[in-house]
Enzyme design. Structure first.
Site, short mmCIF file in Angstrom:
data_model
loop_
_atom_site.label_atom_id
_atom_site.label_comp_id
_atom_site.label_asym_id
_atom_site.label_seq_id
_atom_site.Cartn_x
_atom_site.Cartn_y
_atom_site.Cartn_z
N SER A 60 44.34 49.33 61.90
CA SER A 60 45.09 50.31 62.69
C SER A 60 46.20 50.96 61.86
O SER A 60 46.70 50.38 60.90
CB SER A 60 45.71 49.63 63.91
N1 SAH Z 1 43.72 44.36 64.79
C1 SAH Z 1 42.93 44.90 63.70
C2 SAH Z 1 42.30 46.25 64.00
C3 SAH Z 1 41.21 46.09 64.89
S1 SAH Z 1 39.97 47.31 64.98
C4 SAH Z 1 43.72 44.99 62.42
O1 SAH Z 1 44.92 44.76 62.44
O2 SAH Z 1 43.11 45.30 61.39
C5 SAH Z 1 39.15 46.59 66.38
C6 SAH Z 1 38.46 45.28 66.12
O3 SAH Z 1 37.99 44.81 67.37
C7 SAH Z 1 37.24 45.41 65.21
O4 SAH Z 1 37.33 44.50 64.16
C8 SAH Z 1 36.09 45.08 66.15
O5 SAH Z 1 35.01 44.44 65.50
C9 SAH Z 1 36.75 44.19 67.17
N2 SAH Z 1 36.05 44.08 68.45
C10 SAH Z 1 35.40 45.04 69.14
N3 SAH Z 1 34.89 44.55 70.28
C11 SAH Z 1 35.23 43.23 70.32
C12 SAH Z 1 34.98 42.16 71.23
N4 SAH Z 1 34.28 42.34 72.35
N5 SAH Z 1 35.48 40.95 70.94
C13 SAH Z 1 36.18 40.72 69.81
N6 SAH Z 1 36.45 41.69 68.90
C14 SAH Z 1 35.97 42.93 69.15
#
Ligand code: SAH
Length: 213
Positions: A60
């Site tokens: 992000s």
């Molecule tokens: N917090 C992260 C950014 C996340 S991007 C950082 O600091 O880098 C969103 C993330 O959510 C991705 O890695 C994606 O794979 C995950 N995601 C999407 N759907 C999900 C689910 N149902 N359960 C767990 N993770 C999920």
């Protein structure tokens, strides 16, 4: 631009963007974001932009991480659940400001990389799990704080159930391509109150876990 100058510029940007919590700004300034982005993007680690990581996911934007962390009203005694570990950067920010962080990710490969980063940085108060974040982490509930870093069409009911009394949840709600709003939910003895904070743009919260390979 030298790293030091890039960081100062980023902190000024975040302040202009409404982040005033000094604890949050200090963590963004001192936590090495370059350790969370792919090698080829290292020189852009302190730009105020989201950057690609593996599996089509993103780390992000610093503005988003800082704003959400501030909105979460963190504190040193609090137990936090994060949904969407991704690069691990948001979890690492929270680990400096909270007692313990539990983080769930649906891609096993991303989770392994994030775990290696936590170990390399000597971070020992993050516990991770490969699973579907819609379900939260029932064995560790309730949580004082819940942060969701992927957008869902609705707030997953299991997450609301796992929020402690006095607890706060920050979550982007809306369609991937459409309007997403960052909501803050607060559980009190009377029920759950909801505030609409800002517009956001997140990758979707996808049901189920990802198949490996
Ligand atoms: N917090 C992260 C950014 C996340 S991007 C950082 O600091 O880098 C969103 C993330 O959510 C991705 O890695 C994606 O794979 C995950 N995601 C999407 N759907 C999900 C689910 N149902 N359960 C767990 N993770 C999920």
């Amino acid at each position: 631009m030298p790293l030091r100058a890039q960081k100062i510029k980023l902190i000024m940007d975040l302040r202009r963007g409404g982040v005033s919590d000094r604890r949050v700004l200090e963590v963004i300034e001192t936590l090495p974001r370059e350790a969370f982005v792919p090698e080829s993007f290292r020189d852009r680690a302190y730009e105020n932009t989201a950057l690609p990581i593996a599996d089509g996911q993103t780390i992000s934007q610093p503005q988003t991480v800082a704003f959400m962390t501030q909105a979460l009203e963190v504190g040193p005694r609090l137990k936090v659940l994060e949904i969407g570990t991704g690069s691990g950067y948001q979890a690492a920010v929270l680990s400096r400001l909270c007692r313990r962080v539990y983080s769930v990710e649906r891609y096993r490969a991303l989770l392994k990389e994030a775990e290696a980063r936590f170990a390399a940085l000597g971070i020992s108060n993050i516990t991770t799990r490969h699973g579907d974040g819609h379900k939260g982490w029932v064995e560790q509930a309730p949580f004082d704080r819940i942060i969701v870093t992927a957008a869902a069409p609705q707030v997953p009911p299991a997450l609301v159930d796992q929020l402690a009394e006095g607890g706060v949840m920050v979550i982007p709600v809306g369609e991937e391509a459409g309007e997403q709003r960052l909501l803050r939910l607060r559980r009190t003895a009377e029920g759950v109150a909801e505030e609409d904070l800002i517009h956001t743009k997140f990758v979707p919260l996808v049901p189920g876990v990802a198949r490996d390979g």
